[in-house]
Design an enzyme around this catalytic site. Structure first.
Site, PDB file in Angstrom:
ATOM      1  N   ILE A 151      -6.490   9.325  10.631  1.00 16.17           N
ATOM      2  CA  ILE A 151      -5.081   9.941  10.005  1.00 16.17           C
ATOM      3  C   ILE A 151      -5.794  10.414   8.676  1.00 16.17           C
ATOM      4  O   ILE A 151      -6.434   9.947   7.826  1.00 16.17           O
ATOM      5  CB  ILE A 151      -4.193   8.865   9.698  1.00 16.17           C
ATOM      6  CG1 ILE A 151      -3.949   7.732  10.993  1.00 16.17           C
ATOM      7  CG2 ILE A 151      -2.828   9.471   9.170  1.00 16.17           C
ATOM      8  CD1 ILE A 151      -3.261   8.608  12.215  1.00 16.17           C
ATOM      9  N   ALA A 188     -13.599  -6.843  11.650  1.00 18.44           N
ATOM     10  CA  ALA A 188     -13.338  -8.259  11.815  1.00 18.44           C
ATOM     11  C   ALA A 188     -12.020  -8.205  11.279  1.00 18.44           C
ATOM     12  O   ALA A 188     -11.166  -8.930  11.996  1.00 18.44           O
ATOM     13  CB  ALA A 188     -14.316  -9.141  10.993  1.00 18.44           C
ATOM     14  N   ALA A 189     -11.776  -7.689  10.249  1.00 19.20           N
ATOM     15  CA  ALA A 189     -10.546  -7.850   9.628  1.00 19.20           C
ATOM     16  C   ALA A 189      -9.348  -7.406  10.345  1.00 19.20           C
ATOM     17  O   ALA A 189      -8.286  -7.767  10.583  1.00 19.20           O
ATOM     18  CB  ALA A 189     -10.198  -7.183   8.223  1.00 19.20           C
ATOM     19  N   GLY A 226       0.764  -1.318  -0.067  1.00 18.16           N
ATOM     20  CA  GLY A 226       0.013   0.058   0.030  1.00 18.16           C
ATOM     21  C   GLY A 226       0.813   1.270  -0.008  1.00 18.16           C
ATOM     22  O   GLY A 226       0.442   2.341   0.641  1.00 18.16           O
ATOM     23  N   ALA A 227       1.791   1.229  -0.637  1.00 16.98           N
ATOM     24  CA  ALA A 227       2.898   2.256  -0.903  1.00 16.98           C
ATOM     25  C   ALA A 227       2.770   3.362  -1.712  1.00 16.98           C
ATOM     26  O   ALA A 227       3.509   4.478  -1.872  1.00 16.98           O
ATOM     27  CB  ALA A 227       4.278   1.630  -0.961  1.00 16.98           C
ATOM     28  N   TYR A 272     -14.660  -4.599   7.960  1.00 12.53           N
ATOM     29  CA  TYR A 272     -13.206  -3.960   8.483  1.00 12.53           C
ATOM     30  C   TYR A 272     -12.603  -4.062   9.714  1.00 12.53           C
ATOM     31  O   TYR A 272     -11.726  -4.403  10.242  1.00 12.53           O
ATOM     32  CB  TYR A 272     -13.446  -2.188   8.220  1.00 12.53           C
ATOM     33  CG  TYR A 272     -12.275  -1.393   8.179  1.00 12.53           C
ATOM     34  CD1 TYR A 272     -11.650  -1.454   7.093  1.00 12.53           C
ATOM     35  CD2 TYR A 272     -11.859  -0.744   9.344  1.00 12.53           C
ATOM     36  CE1 TYR A 272      -9.967  -0.661   7.156  1.00 12.53           C
ATOM     37  CE2 TYR A 272     -10.803   0.060   9.609  1.00 12.53           C
ATOM     38  CZ  TYR A 272      -9.900   0.085   8.383  1.00 12.53           C
ATOM     39  OH  TYR A 272      -8.884   0.871   8.348  1.00 12.53           O
ATOM     40  N   ARG A 299       0.187   5.396  -1.782  1.00 17.38           N
ATOM     41  CA  ARG A 299      -0.278   6.989  -1.307  1.00 17.38           C
ATOM     42  C   ARG A 299      -0.699   6.673   0.308  1.00 17.38           C
ATOM     43  O   ARG A 299      -0.290   5.680   0.746  1.00 17.38           O
ATOM     44  CB  ARG A 299      -1.484   7.200  -1.994  1.00 17.38           C
ATOM     45  CG  ARG A 299      -2.802   6.040  -1.822  1.00 17.38           C
ATOM     46  CD  ARG A 299      -4.121   6.588  -2.587  1.00 17.38           C
ATOM     47  NE  ARG A 299      -5.158   5.637  -2.306  1.00 17.38           N
ATOM     48  CZ  ARG A 299      -5.462   4.689  -3.063  1.00 17.38           C
ATOM     49  NH1 ARG A 299      -4.810   4.569  -4.200  1.00 17.38           N
ATOM     50  NH2 ARG A 299      -6.287   3.849  -2.564  1.00 17.38           N
ATOM     51  N   VAL A 334      -2.138  -7.696  -3.011  1.00 19.05           N
ATOM     52  CA  VAL A 334      -1.901  -8.634  -1.768  1.00 19.05           C
ATOM     53  C   VAL A 334      -2.531  -9.617  -1.286  1.00 19.05           C
ATOM     54  O   VAL A 334      -2.301 -10.650  -0.718  1.00 19.05           O
ATOM     55  CB  VAL A 334      -1.626  -7.699  -0.495  1.00 19.05           C
ATOM     56  CG1 VAL A 334      -0.198  -6.770  -0.742  1.00 19.05           C
ATOM     57  CG2 VAL A 334      -2.892  -6.939   0.061  1.00 19.05           C
TER      58      VAL A 334
HETATM   59  P1  NAP Z   1      -5.323   4.751   1.283  1.00 22.07           P
HETATM   60  O1  NAP Z   1      -4.627   6.143   1.393  1.00 22.07           O
HETATM   61  O2  NAP Z   1      -6.406   4.307   0.771  1.00 22.07           O
HETATM   62  O3  NAP Z   1      -4.031   3.873   0.628  1.00 22.07           O
HETATM   63  C1  NAP Z   1      -4.268   2.423   0.595  1.00 22.07           C
HETATM   64  C2  NAP Z   1      -2.797   1.748  -0.144  1.00 22.07           C
HETATM   65  O4  NAP Z   1      -3.244   0.522  -0.057  1.00 22.07           O
HETATM   66  C3  NAP Z   1      -2.946   2.419  -1.469  1.00 22.07           C
HETATM   67  O5  NAP Z   1      -1.426   2.492  -1.681  1.00 22.07           O
HETATM   68  C4  NAP Z   1      -3.531   1.218  -2.402  1.00 22.07           C
HETATM   69  O6  NAP Z   1      -2.961   1.248  -3.625  1.00 22.07           O
HETATM   70  C5  NAP Z   1      -2.990  -0.036  -1.480  1.00 22.07           C
HETATM   71  N1  NAP Z   1      -3.828  -1.145  -1.845  1.00 22.07           N
HETATM   72  C6  NAP Z   1      -5.165  -1.294  -1.602  1.00 22.07           C
HETATM   73  N2  NAP Z   1      -5.557  -2.495  -1.686  1.00 22.07           N
HETATM   74  C7  NAP Z   1      -4.721  -3.103  -2.235  1.00 22.07           C
HETATM   75  C8  NAP Z   1      -4.340  -4.432  -2.673  1.00 22.07           C
HETATM   76  N3  NAP Z   1      -5.347  -5.556  -2.816  1.00 22.07           N
HETATM   77  N4  NAP Z   1      -3.141  -4.910  -2.966  1.00 22.07           N
HETATM   78  C9  NAP Z   1      -2.092  -4.037  -2.864  1.00 22.07           C
HETATM   79  N5  NAP Z   1      -2.381  -2.754  -2.486  1.00 22.07           N
HETATM   80  C10 NAP Z   1      -3.456  -2.524  -2.114  1.00 22.07           C
HETATM   81  O7  NAP Z   1      -5.354   4.290   3.008  1.00 22.07           O
HETATM   82  P2  NAP Z   1      -4.530   4.975   4.047  1.00 22.07           P
HETATM   83  O8  NAP Z   1      -5.358   5.810   4.580  1.00 22.07           O
HETATM   84  O9  NAP Z   1      -3.285   5.313   3.885  1.00 22.07           O
HETATM   85  O10 NAP Z   1      -4.381   3.667   4.940  1.00 22.07           O
HETATM   86  C11 NAP Z   1      -3.319   2.502   5.072  1.00 22.07           C
HETATM   87  C12 NAP Z   1      -3.593   1.439   6.129  1.00 22.07           C
HETATM   88  O11 NAP Z   1      -3.617   2.069   7.125  1.00 22.07           O
HETATM   89  C13 NAP Z   1      -4.757   0.667   5.757  1.00 22.07           C
HETATM   90  O12 NAP Z   1      -4.501  -0.738   6.057  1.00 22.07           O
HETATM   91  C14 NAP Z   1      -5.826   1.456   6.555  1.00 22.07           C
HETATM   92  O13 NAP Z   1      -6.887   0.374   7.041  1.00 22.07           O
HETATM   93  C15 NAP Z   1      -5.054   1.859   7.746  1.00 22.07           C
HETATM   94  N6  NAP Z   1      -5.690   2.846   8.890  1.00 22.07           N
HETATM   95  C16 NAP Z   1      -5.804   3.939   8.182  1.00 22.07           C
HETATM   96  C17 NAP Z   1      -6.371   4.816   9.007  1.00 22.07           C
HETATM   97  C18 NAP Z   1      -6.977   6.285   8.424  1.00 22.07           C
HETATM   98  O14 NAP Z   1      -7.528   7.131   9.317  1.00 22.07           O
HETATM   99  N7  NAP Z   1      -6.450   6.730   7.185  1.00 22.07           N
HETATM  100  C19 NAP Z   1      -6.710   4.696  10.342  1.00 22.07           C
HETATM  101  C20 NAP Z   1      -6.646   3.517  10.670  1.00 22.07           C
HETATM  102  C21 NAP Z   1      -6.208   2.447  10.014  1.00 22.07           C
HETATM  103  P3  NAP Z   1      -3.766   0.724  -4.830  1.00 22.07           P
HETATM  104  O15 NAP Z   1      -5.189   1.211  -4.834  1.00 22.07           O
HETATM  105  O16 NAP Z   1      -3.065   1.051  -6.041  1.00 22.07           O
HETATM  106  O17 NAP Z   1      -3.905  -0.943  -5.014  1.00 22.07           O
END
Ligand code: NAP
Length: 248
Positions: A189, A158-159, A14-15, A156, A17, A65
């Site tokens: 975040i 559950a995962a 998930g690198a 979400y 963005r 992934v």
């Molecule tokens: P985001 O901006 O939506 O970025 C998600 C990243 O995951 C993107 O790089 C996306 O790229 C990649 N991704 C999604 N599905 C994928 C797949 N099947 N295979 C490979 N890459 C995949 O999310 P974020 O806010 O940065 O969140 C990152 C992590 O932190 C997540 O696990 C999220 O649940 C967790 N988190 C976020 C928050 C928050 O407030 N933002 C809070 C708690 C936890 P592509 O779409 O190009 O594949």
């Protein structure tokens, strides 16, 4: 704290963005060779260009992934290319929110496949090279929603809750090989994932956060870098919140 990851090989899912991009660039600027994973090649290329224009080293691996086969093949390639894998950060995640009554089977399956099975696939794929090196760091990005639940996010929650059990089981299984496995649970975040929250929802959220602000991707990266560093060698099987005090 200034971290030095000179010549370490750090894999980040998930690198492309958000949190994952910040983690990847921070490691690259600290000397690591970073492996950038997401499904979208173009966005990975953009991050790679940014890293390499500042003198960093990166390799892009576009795949999903949730595919064990693709994750294993990719990590074999990374191991043969760089000779080792020091750190894995399982960060890729999605949301497909719906109330339980309305949730479609694919909304449940997709979130579990990417957010939980994807983490297992990552751990499984780096275990061999890390066991060979008798050293490794695995950091799984969960969420406070895995601790407290949230209406409309049963899949979400559950995962993300599953990540805690997986982290602890893996920490017990891999500890004797000097591989640490920890989970980070961010609160709210500022990223694309939370970008569509309305002002009123944001204001309601702020009332639940003692530090009265949403977090930044750097807030999460700071902890991840510490957990990946030599200084964290005696910490494993733990869950750390980065949430402004929202859950305590
Ligand atoms: P985001 O901006 O939506 O970025 C998600 C990243 O995951 C993107 O790089 C996306 O790229 C990649 N991704 C999604 N599905 C994928 C797949 N099947 N295979 C490979 N890459 C995949 O999310 P974020 O806010 O940065 O969140 C990152 C992590 O932190 C997540 O696990 C999220 O649940 C967790 N988190 C976020 C928050 C928050 O407030 N933002 C809070 C708690 C936890 P592509 O779409 O190009 O594949």
């Amino acid at each position: 704290m200034q971290f030095n990851f000179q010549d370490k090989v750090v894999v980040i899912t998930g690198a492309s963005r958000g949190i994952g991009k910040t983690i990847a660039t921070r490691f690259a600027y600290s000397g690591a060779k970073v492996v950038l994973i997401s499904r979208t090649k173009e966005s990975l290329l953009a991050v790679q260009t940014e890293i390499e224009s500042s003198g960093g080293v990166s390799l892009i691996q576009p795949f999903d992934v949730s595919s064990m086969k693709e994750f294993e093949e990719s990590m074999k390639y990374v191991d043969s290319n760089f000779g080792k894998i020091d750190v894995l950060i399982n960060n890729a995640g999605i949301t497909k929110d719906n109330l339980i009554l309305r949730m479609k089977e694919n909304e449940w399956d997709d979130v579990l496949d990417i957010n939980l099975k994807g983490v297992f696939n990552g751990i499984k794929s780096v275990t061999k090279p890390m066991m060979k090196a008798r050293k490794g760091r695995i950091i799984n990005i969960s969420s406070v929603i895995g601790l407290i639940g949230n209406a409309g996010q049963s899949n979400y929650a559950a995962a993300k809750s599953g990540i805690f059990g997986l982290t602890k089981a893996a920490a017990k299984e891999l500890g004797s090989r000097n591989i640490t496995v920890n989970a980070v649970a961010p609160g709210y975040i500022i990223t694309d994932m939370t970008g569509n929250l309305s002002e009123s929802v944001k204001n309601e959220l702020l009332k639940q956060i003692p530090l009265s602000k949403l977090g930044t991707t750097d807030d999460v990266a700071n902890l991840v870098m510490f957990l990946a560093s030599d200084e964290a060698e005696y910490i494993t099987g733990q869950v750390f919140n980065v949430d402004g005090g929202m859950v305590m």
